[in-house]
Write a protein that holds these residues in place. Structure first.
Motif, PDB file in Angstrom:
ATOM      1  N   LEU A  13       0.824  -1.207   0.000  1.00  0.00           N
ATOM      2  CA  LEU A  13       0.000   0.000   0.000  1.00  0.00           C
ATOM      3  C   LEU A  13       0.859   1.259   0.000  1.00  0.00           C
ATOM      4  CD1 LEU A  13      -2.736  -1.182   2.517  1.00  0.00           C
ATOM      5  CD2 LEU A  13      -2.887  -1.075   0.020  1.00  0.00           C
ATOM      6  N   GLN A  14       1.999   1.224   0.660  1.00  0.00           N
ATOM      7  CA  GLN A  14       2.920   2.363   0.612  1.00  0.00           C
ATOM      8  C   GLN A  14       3.401   2.582  -0.819  1.00  0.00           C
ATOM      9  OE1 GLN A  14       5.626   0.854   3.680  1.00  0.00           O
ATOM     10  NE2 GLN A  14       5.363   2.796   4.775  1.00  0.00           N
ATOM     11  N   ALA A  23      -0.539   6.713   8.904  1.00  0.00           N
ATOM     12  CA  ALA A  23      -1.740   7.551   8.936  1.00  0.00           C
ATOM     13  C   ALA A  23      -2.086   8.078   7.540  1.00  0.00           C
ATOM     14  CB  ALA A  23      -1.551   8.706   9.904  1.00  0.00           C
ATOM     15  N   ASP A  24      -1.078   8.441   6.765  1.00  0.00           N
ATOM     16  CA  ASP A  24      -1.322   8.950   5.412  1.00  0.00           C
ATOM     17  C   ASP A  24      -1.868   7.862   4.497  1.00  0.00           C
ATOM     18  OD1 ASP A  24      -0.406  11.473   6.138  1.00  0.00           O
ATOM     19  OD2 ASP A  24       1.652  11.061   5.483  1.00  0.00           O
ATOM     20  N   VAL A  25      -1.303   6.670   4.604  1.00  0.00           N
ATOM     21  CA  VAL A  25      -1.776   5.539   3.789  1.00  0.00           C
ATOM     22  C   VAL A  25      -3.227   5.224   4.130  1.00  0.00           C
ATOM     23  CG1 VAL A  25      -1.467   3.073   3.318  1.00  0.00           C
ATOM     24  CG2 VAL A  25       0.531   4.566   3.456  1.00  0.00           C
ATOM     25  N   GLU A  26      -3.538   5.160   5.424  1.00  0.00           N
ATOM     26  CA  GLU A  26      -4.910   4.874   5.850  1.00  0.00           C
ATOM     27  C   GLU A  26      -5.876   5.955   5.358  1.00  0.00           C
ATOM     28  OE1 GLU A  26      -5.072   4.303  10.057  1.00  0.00           O
ATOM     29  OE2 GLU A  26      -3.905   2.460   9.999  1.00  0.00           O
ATOM     30  N   ARG A  27      -5.480   7.210   5.505  1.00  0.00           N
ATOM     31  CA  ARG A  27      -6.351   8.324   5.119  1.00  0.00           C
ATOM     32  C   ARG A  27      -6.678   8.300   3.630  1.00  0.00           C
ATOM     33  NH1 ARG A  27      -4.750  12.731   2.903  1.00  0.00           N
ATOM     34  NH2 ARG A  27      -2.633  12.542   3.696  1.00  0.00           N
ATOM     35  N   THR A  41       1.230  -4.782  11.986  1.00  0.00           N
ATOM     36  CA  THR A  41       2.316  -4.256  11.151  1.00  0.00           C
ATOM     37  C   THR A  41       1.862  -3.142  10.219  1.00  0.00           C
ATOM     38  OG1 THR A  41       1.929  -5.956   9.482  1.00  0.00           O
ATOM     39  CG2 THR A  41       3.552  -6.444  11.203  1.00  0.00           C
ATOM     40  N   GLY A  42       0.608  -2.732  10.336  1.00  0.00           N
ATOM     41  CA  GLY A  42       0.093  -1.653   9.506  1.00  0.00           C
ATOM     42  C   GLY A  42      -1.195  -2.066   8.820  1.00  0.00           C
ATOM     43  N   PRO A  43      -1.792  -1.126   8.096  1.00  0.00           N
ATOM     44  CA  PRO A  43      -3.052  -1.444   7.426  1.00  0.00           C
ATOM     45  C   PRO A  43      -2.826  -2.431   6.282  1.00  0.00           C
ATOM     46  CG  PRO A  43      -2.267   0.703   6.736  1.00  0.00           C
ATOM     47  CD  PRO A  43      -1.360   0.241   7.831  1.00  0.00           C
ATOM     48  N   TRP A  44      -3.872  -3.185   5.998  1.00  0.00           N
ATOM     49  CA  TRP A  44      -3.829  -4.096   4.862  1.00  0.00           C
ATOM     50  C   TRP A  44      -5.221  -4.183   4.266  1.00  0.00           C
ATOM     51  CZ3 TRP A  44      -6.716  -8.648   5.071  1.00  0.00           C
ATOM     52  CH2 TRP A  44      -7.191  -9.016   6.320  1.00  0.00           C
ATOM     53  N   THR A  45      -5.304  -4.632   3.038  1.00  0.00           N
ATOM     54  CA  THR A  45      -6.581  -4.791   2.365  1.00  0.00           C
ATOM     55  C   THR A  45      -6.438  -5.902   1.339  1.00  0.00           C
ATOM     56  OG1 THR A  45      -8.395  -3.592   1.288  1.00  0.00           O
ATOM     57  CG2 THR A  45      -6.175  -3.058   0.548  1.00  0.00           C
ATOM     58  N   THR A  46      -7.464  -6.093   0.533  1.00  0.00           N
ATOM     59  CA  THR A  46      -7.401  -7.113  -0.504  1.00  0.00           C
ATOM     60  C   THR A  46      -7.620  -6.473  -1.860  1.00  0.00           C
ATOM     61  OG1 THR A  46      -9.759  -7.633  -0.465  1.00  0.00           O
ATOM     62  CG2 THR A  46      -8.346  -8.865   1.056  1.00  0.00           C
ATOM     63  N   LEU A  47      -7.186  -7.149  -2.883  1.00  0.00           N
ATOM     64  CA  LEU A  47      -7.388  -6.675  -4.252  1.00  0.00           C
ATOM     65  C   LEU A  47      -8.873  -6.568  -4.560  1.00  0.00           C
ATOM     66  CD1 LEU A  47      -5.929  -5.819  -6.775  1.00  0.00           C
ATOM     67  CD2 LEU A  47      -5.855  -8.202  -7.480  1.00  0.00           C
TER      68      LEU A  47
END
Length: 69
Positions: A13-14, A23-27, A41-47
């Protein structure tokens, strides 16, 4: 990205967003309508969730019965 599961990690995602801070990635993802999960370890999501936010619908799983033949 984990190919078998389609999971995008914080590092993915970065790279995609161009932001480094968590915080910027999440926003930016939330502003775009992407559902994220907050992990240790930070935000994650799926394709699939990114595609849904972009309006891409999954390929139809429609199955036809034998009566159409």
């Amino acid at each position: 990205m984990t190919p078998a599961t389609g999971i995008l990690t914080f590092q993915d995602l970065q790279s995609i967003t161009g932001y480094n801070r968590r915080a910027d990635v999440e926003r930016i993802l939330l502003d775009q309508g992407v559902r994220i999960f907050r992990g240790r370890t930070g935000p994650w999501t799926t394709l699939e969730l990114i595609n849904q936010a972009g309006g891409v619908k999954p390929a139809s799983q429609e199955r036809y019965g034998v009566d159409i033949l």
